[in-house]
Design a protein around this motif. Sequence first.
Motif, short mmCIF file in Angstrom:
data_model
loop_
_atom_site.label_atom_id
_atom_site.label_comp_id
_atom_site.label_asym_id
_atom_site.label_seq_id
_atom_site.Cartn_x
_atom_site.Cartn_y
_atom_site.Cartn_z
N GLU A 25 0.83 -1.21 0.00
CA GLU A 25 0.00 0.00 0.00
C GLU A 25 0.87 1.26 0.00
O GLU A 25 0.56 2.23 -0.71
N ASP A 29 1.45 4.07 -3.45
CA ASP A 29 0.80 5.36 -3.18
C ASP A 29 1.66 6.49 -3.77
O ASP A 29 2.44 7.12 -3.09
N TRP A 32 1.48 10.13 -2.08
CA TRP A 32 2.28 10.30 -0.86
C TRP A 32 3.76 10.37 -1.21
O TRP A 32 4.49 11.21 -0.70
#
Length: 157
Positions: A25, A29, A32
């Motif tokens: 995850e 991302d 981020w």
Amino acid sequence: MANSKLVSFELSHFYPIIELQKFWEFFVDHKWYSQSEIMAGEIVVLKEGKDHPQGLGAVRKILIGDINLTEDIVGFDPPNYFSYAVHEGGMPVNKYRGEFFYESKNGGMLWKYKGNFEPKHFGTGWFFKWFLKSRMKSQLPVWENGYNSYYKTSTSL
């Protein structure tokens, strides 16, 4: 004179405290990653992939200082596999492909990377193998620090 010989390298590393699903995850991302002070540069998704912005078929741009690469995502199997192919002209080598393999092991995560390319110029394969392998190896603590920041934890490599 171009050399069509494929040059390959592999790396592996065990992260004793990183959880596979949580790492996946964090790894995918891109928003981020681009906003983080820990991770170098940014990832811009130019074309979203199947079932995920960085999924199979996605096209992304990686910007790190003077490095400006465009990549096709050619493998995406959450949370165990991620593969990309760099567009020609983006690196000092031809046909670069990178593959990440992740596996839960002994309460942590085993990370494996395979890279391969064709040298642009005869006799340069050994140097770019060393350079690219060193560059990828230098990312090991960066990913751990990024993961820890992403989940607000602290561990050491």
